[in-house]
Design an enzyme around this catalytic site. Structure first.
Site, PDB file in Angstrom:
ATOM      1  N   ASN A  51       0.898  -1.180   0.000  1.00 26.65           N
ATOM      2  CA  ASN A  51       0.000   0.000   0.000  1.00 26.65           C
ATOM      3  C   ASN A  51       0.925   1.214   0.000  1.00 26.65           C
ATOM      4  O   ASN A  51       1.499   1.563   1.031  1.00 26.65           O
ATOM      5  CB  ASN A  51      -0.880  -0.057   1.245  1.00 26.65           C
ATOM      6  N   CYS A  67      -4.669   6.713   8.061  1.00 33.02           N
ATOM      7  CA  CYS A  67      -4.100   5.680   7.173  1.00 33.02           C
ATOM      8  C   CYS A  67      -3.169   4.806   8.018  1.00 33.02           C
ATOM      9  O   CYS A  67      -2.137   5.292   8.500  1.00 33.02           O
ATOM     10  CB  CYS A  67      -3.332   6.345   6.029  1.00 33.02           C
ATOM     11  N   ASN A 125     -11.833   6.616   9.924  1.00 37.81           N
ATOM     12  CA  ASN A 125     -12.350   6.631   8.553  1.00 37.81           C
ATOM     13  C   ASN A 125     -13.373   5.499   8.422  1.00 37.81           C
ATOM     14  O   ASN A 125     -13.380   4.570   9.201  1.00 37.81           O
ATOM     15  CB  ASN A 125     -11.213   6.493   7.530  1.00 37.81           C
ATOM     16  N   HIS A 132     -15.599   2.240   7.202  1.00 38.98           N
ATOM     17  CA  HIS A 132     -15.387   0.917   6.590  1.00 38.98           C
ATOM     18  C   HIS A 132     -16.681   0.121   6.600  1.00 38.98           C
ATOM     19  O   HIS A 132     -17.450   0.184   7.587  1.00 38.98           O
ATOM     20  CB  HIS A 132     -14.320   0.144   7.369  1.00 38.98           C
ATOM     21  N   ASN A 192     -14.651   2.717   2.698  1.00 45.58           N
ATOM     22  CA  ASN A 192     -13.712   1.662   2.311  1.00 45.58           C
ATOM     23  C   ASN A 192     -14.443   0.331   2.459  1.00 45.58           C
ATOM     24  O   ASN A 192     -15.154   0.131   3.468  1.00 45.58           O
ATOM     25  CB  ASN A 192     -12.488   1.698   3.229  1.00 45.58           C
ATOM     26  N   GLU A 246     -10.509   0.371  -1.616  1.00 43.04           N
ATOM     27  CA  GLU A 246     -10.351   1.565  -0.799  1.00 43.04           C
ATOM     28  C   GLU A 246     -11.074   2.773  -1.388  1.00 43.04           C
ATOM     29  O   GLU A 246     -11.014   3.027  -2.597  1.00 43.04           O
ATOM     30  CB  GLU A 246      -8.863   1.928  -0.639  1.00 43.04           C
ATOM     31  N   CYS A 297      -4.696  -2.542   3.493  1.00 39.94           N
ATOM     32  CA  CYS A 297      -5.340  -1.372   4.091  1.00 39.94           C
ATOM     33  C   CYS A 297      -5.272  -1.556   5.600  1.00 39.94           C
ATOM     34  O   CYS A 297      -5.906  -2.472   6.146  1.00 39.94           O
ATOM     35  CB  CYS A 297      -6.797  -1.271   3.627  1.00 39.94           C
ATOM     36  N   GLY A 305      -8.445  -0.736   7.363  1.00 35.88           N
ATOM     37  CA  GLY A 305      -9.414  -1.748   6.935  1.00 35.88           C
ATOM     38  C   GLY A 305      -9.194  -3.076   7.633  1.00 35.88           C
ATOM     39  O   GLY A 305     -10.146  -3.779   7.995  1.00 35.88           O
TER      40      GLY A 305
END
Ligand SMILES: N[C@H](CCC[C@H](N)C(=O)O)C(=O)O
Length: 260
Positions: free
Chosen positions: A11, A68, A142, A144, A175, A193, A202, A205
């Protein structure tokens, strides 16, 4: 502009110390794998008054993300190996709050493995229906959407992923993770993603996948779970309080210079 190409299990992002006036456009242009340098996005590292450093991440489509996981491990490697710090216990300020890193070094005193306190997962909906599929809606800072499947290798990541990314249930998009429970300490996960498409791994993730599996009692809490991604494995635990810890590698590929 000078950048460092790094990756966490494939990634890959371009890392820059500083922050430009046009981060969205720059990420779109340089992430392009033929007309640009090629990456899943860009990550900017800056000094911080609140923590040791600040990081901001932009996906390949120019959208800014809150966090991230693979990227923050590389940020730890970047600032230590390049001499911006001598500390091996670091706090990094991100859009989703301050995260704590523990850096592990090899015989050459270069960071090769990083443990991250990812903060608390939030199960937004344990059984959300979107586009005819029921999954677990999880925030790691974030968003998911985690779908469990009997065979991750056969999952329609490239066709269902983009449809679910933009489903109306996700106001900020999401995601999308396709997860197979291999055994009670091992998950196999493939990912579409938000803003970057299929990636080799990820981090957030993988954390969301373990959090979802633990919420559904498919894996134990408080124990290390291996998440097998296309690019390799991450090791993640979720505590009873929902605190998530992730350990994985970070690597440099090359130093680069753009022509403008
Ligand atoms: N595409 C994600 C950001 C990158 C996360 C991923 N690369 C990771 O390692 O956590 C989002 O828009 O929320």
């Amino acid at each position: 502009m000078h950048f460092t190409k790094m990756h966490g299990l494939g990634n890959d992002y371009l890392y820059v110390y500083g922050f430009p006036v046009d981060p969205e456009e720059r990420s779109i242009k340089l992430s392009e794998r033929h007309f640009g340098a090629g990456s899943d996005g860009m990550i900017y590292i800056m000094p911080s008054l609140k923590a040791d450093f600040e990081m901001r991440i932009f996906n390949a489509d120019g959208s800014e993300a809150m966090m991230c996981g693979n990227g923050i491990r590389c940020v730890g490697k970047y600032v230590y190996d390049k001499g911006y710090t001598k500390k091996k216990e670091l706090d990094i300020d991100t859009k989703s709050g301050i995260k704590h890193l523990s850096l592990h070094t090899n015989a050459q005193n270069k960071v090769d493995l990083v443990t991250v306190d990812m903060g608390e997962r939030e199960i937004l909906d344990p059984a959300l229906e979107a586009e005819g599929h029921t999954g677990t809606y999880v925030s790691m800072g974030n968003p998911h959407f985690v779908l469990f499947t009997e065979d991750a290798e056969a999952a329609p990541v490239d066709t269902l992923g983009p449809v679910l990314e933009c489903a109306p249930q996700f106001p900020d998009r999401a995601n999308i993770e396709f997860v197979q429970v291999v055994d009670e300490h091992t998950l196999r996960m493939r990912v579409w993603e938000r803003g970057s498409g299929i990636t080799m791994a990820c981090g957030t993730g993988a954390c969301a996948s373990v959090a979802a599996a633990a919420a559904h009692h498919l894996v134990p809490m408080n124990e290390r779970i291996e998440v097998k991604l296309d690019g390799g494995s991450l090791y993640i635990s979720v505590s009873d309080s929902g605190a998530v810890e992730m350990t994985g590698p970070a690597a440099v590929v090359y130093e680069g210079e753009t022509v403008e």
